[in-house]
Design a protein around this motif. Structure first.
Motif, PDB file in Angstrom:
ATOM      1  N   UNK A 115       0.337  -1.551  -0.043  1.00  0.00           N
ATOM      2  CA  UNK A 115       0.131  -0.222  -0.053  1.00  0.00           C
ATOM      3  C   UNK A 115       0.799   1.160  -0.453  1.00  0.00           C
ATOM      4  N   UNK A 116       1.700   1.160   1.175  1.00  0.00           N
ATOM      5  CA  UNK A 116       2.537   2.529   1.113  1.00  0.00           C
ATOM      6  C   UNK A 116       3.715   2.972  -0.605  1.00  0.00           C
ATOM      7  N   UNK A 117       3.750   1.210  -1.251  1.00  0.00           N
ATOM      8  CA  UNK A 117       4.107   1.821  -2.562  1.00  0.00           C
ATOM      9  C   UNK A 117       2.789   2.508  -3.687  1.00  0.00           C
ATOM     10  N   UNK A 118       2.288   2.132  -3.491  1.00  0.00           N
ATOM     11  CA  UNK A 118       0.638   2.285  -3.689  1.00  0.00           C
ATOM     12  C   UNK A 118       0.443   3.759  -3.782  1.00  0.00           C
ATOM     13  N   UNK A 119       0.899   4.471  -2.893  1.00  0.00           N
ATOM     14  CA  UNK A 119       0.713   5.432  -2.406  1.00  0.00           C
ATOM     15  C   UNK A 119       1.635   6.815  -3.221  1.00  0.00           C
ATOM     16  N   UNK A 120       3.179   6.068  -3.285  1.00  0.00           N
ATOM     17  CA  UNK A 120       4.094   6.625  -4.050  1.00  0.00           C
ATOM     18  C   UNK A 120       3.525   7.409  -6.041  1.00  0.00           C
ATOM     19  N   UNK A 121       2.784   6.563  -6.363  1.00  0.00           N
ATOM     20  CA  UNK A 121       2.403   6.711  -7.435  1.00  0.00           C
ATOM     21  C   UNK A 121       2.838   7.469  -8.515  1.00  0.00           C
ATOM     22  N   UNK A 122       3.094   9.778  -8.022  1.00  0.00           N
ATOM     23  CA  UNK A 122       3.067  10.341  -8.029  1.00  0.00           C
ATOM     24  C   UNK A 122       4.562  11.009  -7.799  1.00  0.00           C
ATOM     25  N   UNK A 123       5.095   9.861  -6.885  1.00  0.00           N
ATOM     26  CA  UNK A 123       6.334  10.398  -6.133  1.00  0.00           C
ATOM     27  C   UNK A 123       7.101  11.686  -7.120  1.00  0.00           C
ATOM     28  N   UNK A 124       8.140  12.259  -6.325  1.00  0.00           N
ATOM     29  CA  UNK A 124       9.351  12.806  -7.707  1.00  0.00           C
ATOM     30  C   UNK A 124       9.994  11.450  -7.367  1.00  0.00           C
ATOM     31  N   UNK A 125      10.706  11.296  -6.578  1.00  0.00           N
ATOM     32  CA  UNK A 125      11.434   9.977  -6.012  1.00  0.00           C
ATOM     33  C   UNK A 125      11.075   8.615  -7.272  1.00  0.00           C
ATOM     34  N   UNK A 126       9.738   8.138  -7.734  1.00  0.00           N
ATOM     35  CA  UNK A 126       9.736   7.328  -9.032  1.00  0.00           C
ATOM     36  C   UNK A 126       9.774   8.003  -9.793  1.00  0.00           C
ATOM     37  N   UNK A 169      -3.261   4.730   6.141  1.00  0.00           N
ATOM     38  CA  UNK A 169      -3.217   5.870   6.604  1.00  0.00           C
ATOM     39  C   UNK A 169      -2.758   5.934   8.007  1.00  0.00           C
ATOM     40  N   UNK A 170      -1.142   7.035   7.617  1.00  0.00           N
ATOM     41  CA  UNK A 170      -0.708   7.223   8.733  1.00  0.00           C
ATOM     42  C   UNK A 170      -0.746   9.047   9.260  1.00  0.00           C
ATOM     43  N   UNK A 171      -0.736   8.788  10.425  1.00  0.00           N
ATOM     44  CA  UNK A 171      -1.079  10.188  11.230  1.00  0.00           C
ATOM     45  C   UNK A 171       0.410  10.882  11.704  1.00  0.00           C
ATOM     46  N   UNK A 172       0.829  11.662  11.546  1.00  0.00           N
ATOM     47  CA  UNK A 172       2.189  12.300  12.391  1.00  0.00           C
ATOM     48  C   UNK A 172       1.335  13.594  12.624  1.00  0.00           C
ATOM     49  N   UNK A 173       2.110  14.342  14.165  1.00  0.00           N
ATOM     50  CA  UNK A 173       1.931  15.614  14.283  1.00  0.00           C
ATOM     51  C   UNK A 173       3.249  16.028  13.704  1.00  0.00           C
ATOM     52  N   UNK A 174       3.135  17.706  13.067  1.00  0.00           N
ATOM     53  CA  UNK A 174       3.662  18.073  12.883  1.00  0.00           C
ATOM     54  C   UNK A 174       4.286  20.036  12.885  1.00  0.00           C
ATOM     55  N   UNK A 175       4.976  20.035  13.693  1.00  0.00           N
ATOM     56  CA  UNK A 175       4.545  22.028  13.003  1.00  0.00           C
ATOM     57  C   UNK A 175       3.472  22.254  14.052  1.00  0.00           C
ATOM     58  N   UNK A 180      -1.490  13.808   8.103  1.00  0.00           N
ATOM     59  CA  UNK A 180      -1.624  12.731   7.184  1.00  0.00           C
ATOM     60  C   UNK A 180      -0.373  12.711   6.266  1.00  0.00           C
ATOM     61  N   UNK A 181      -0.084  11.719   6.190  1.00  0.00           N
ATOM     62  CA  UNK A 181       1.852  11.333   5.350  1.00  0.00           C
ATOM     63  C   UNK A 181       1.422  10.188   4.275  1.00  0.00           C
ATOM     64  N   UNK A 182       0.897   9.155   4.876  1.00  0.00           N
ATOM     65  CA  UNK A 182       0.492   8.120   3.774  1.00  0.00           C
ATOM     66  C   UNK A 182      -0.641   8.158   3.931  1.00  0.00           C
ATOM     67  N   UNK A 183      -1.476   8.178   2.954  1.00  0.00           N
ATOM     68  CA  UNK A 183      -3.027   7.474   2.635  1.00  0.00           C
ATOM     69  C   UNK A 183      -3.204   6.906   1.393  1.00  0.00           C
ATOM     70  N   UNK A 184      -3.410   5.095   1.171  1.00  0.00           N
ATOM     71  CA  UNK A 184      -3.597   4.096   0.210  1.00  0.00           C
ATOM     72  C   UNK A 184      -4.898   3.516   0.032  1.00  0.00           C
ATOM     73  N   UNK A 198     -11.156   6.128   6.402  1.00  0.00           N
ATOM     74  CA  UNK A 198      -9.412   6.485   7.088  1.00  0.00           C
ATOM     75  C   UNK A 198      -9.388   7.803   7.037  1.00  0.00           C
ATOM     76  N   UNK A 199      -9.520   8.768   6.595  1.00  0.00           N
ATOM     77  CA  UNK A 199      -9.351  10.180   7.178  1.00  0.00           C
ATOM     78  C   UNK A 199     -10.609  10.672   8.022  1.00  0.00           C
ATOM     79  N   UNK A 200     -11.274  10.129   8.308  1.00  0.00           N
ATOM     80  CA  UNK A 200     -12.778  10.629   8.938  1.00  0.00           C
ATOM     81  C   UNK A 200     -12.228   9.436  10.371  1.00  0.00           C
TER      82      UNK A 200
END
Length: 247
Positions: A115-126, A169-175, A180-184, A198-200
């Protein structure tokens, strides 16, 4: 929302930042340069020339404005959109506790990696074909591994169907914001409101963590994701252009 203009310094680019983690991971010297609206072309090109002298191989350039004067080997790899909204009232959410879980194990389920790899379909690293050694795959595997270990995420939220993890979905607290960091959602299970579930759930968990705002960053090229977030009540806070400059 933050007023973007308040972030613009009075004069000049801030200078190159040496990225230690990225350089160690990729195996060559990588730097980051943030470019502001009032930065002059000559100042930006001077920073790039300095990077050449200091033996950088790759620069990440972030700019609100498009840059049409960069040297060859500089590519626009991402139009990064930050979506933001106030966390809705818990009473308004249609949480389905019977289908949504918090992933607690530190053992990495293979479906989490997929799922994480699927979430990166448009990643600049891909999409940047200058990466030739499975950097995208290795990078995203580290991302989910550290998220499950709670090094990069406070919560890893999943949905299962027939004991298979089909949403992540991964949830992080930053700044001072929930992120929402990863969603797939698995390609074979899309169209079943799994992303909405997942978002709700992320709204609920972020609220329980004391957060008032939640943001998610995606690529402008990912039109389906952009439309989904807007449907979920998010608004665009800012758009940033990300360039890779190979030296």
């Amino acid at each position: 929302m933050t007023n973007l203009s308040s972030k613009i310094p009075p004069l000049g680019v801030r200078g190159l930042d040496f990225l230690v983690w990225d350089s160690n991971f990729f195996g060559y010297k990588i730097g980051f340069l943030e470019i502001f609206e009032n930065d002059k072309k000559e100042e930006i090109l001077a920073e790039i020339e300095q990077a050449k002298k200091e033996n950088y191989k790759l620069l990440y350039l972030k700019s609100i404005k498009k840059l049409d004067f960069l040297p060859e080997n500089a590519f626009l790899v991402d139009e990064k959109i930050t979506f933001l909204q106030d966390i809705p009232s818990i009473e308004t959410l249609g949480i389905k506790p019977n289908v949504i879980d918090i992933y607690e194990s530190e053992i990495i389920d293979e479906n989490l990696i997929n799922l994480t790899l699927q979430s990166g379909e448009f990643s600049r690293f891909k999409i940047d074909k200058n990466f030739k050694n499975q950097e995208f795959e290795r990078l995203y595997k580290i991302w989910i591994e550290k998220s499950v270990k709670k090094e990069l995420a406070q919560k890893v939220i999943i949905q299962k169907i027939n004991d298979k993890i089909v949403g992540l979905l991964t949830l992080n607290i930053r700044n001072n914001r929930a992120n929402i960091d990863i969603l797939a959602v698995d390609t074979d299970f899309r169209g079943q409101h799994i992303g909405k579930n997942l978002v709700e759930k992320s709204f609920l968990e972020a609220s329980l963590l004391g957060q008032k705002e939640i943001q998610v960053i995606t690529q402008k090229a990912n039109e389906n994701a952009c439309a989904f977030y807007q449907k979920m009540g998010f608004s665009i806070e800012k758009i940033e252009n990300i360039y890779h400059f190979w030296i």
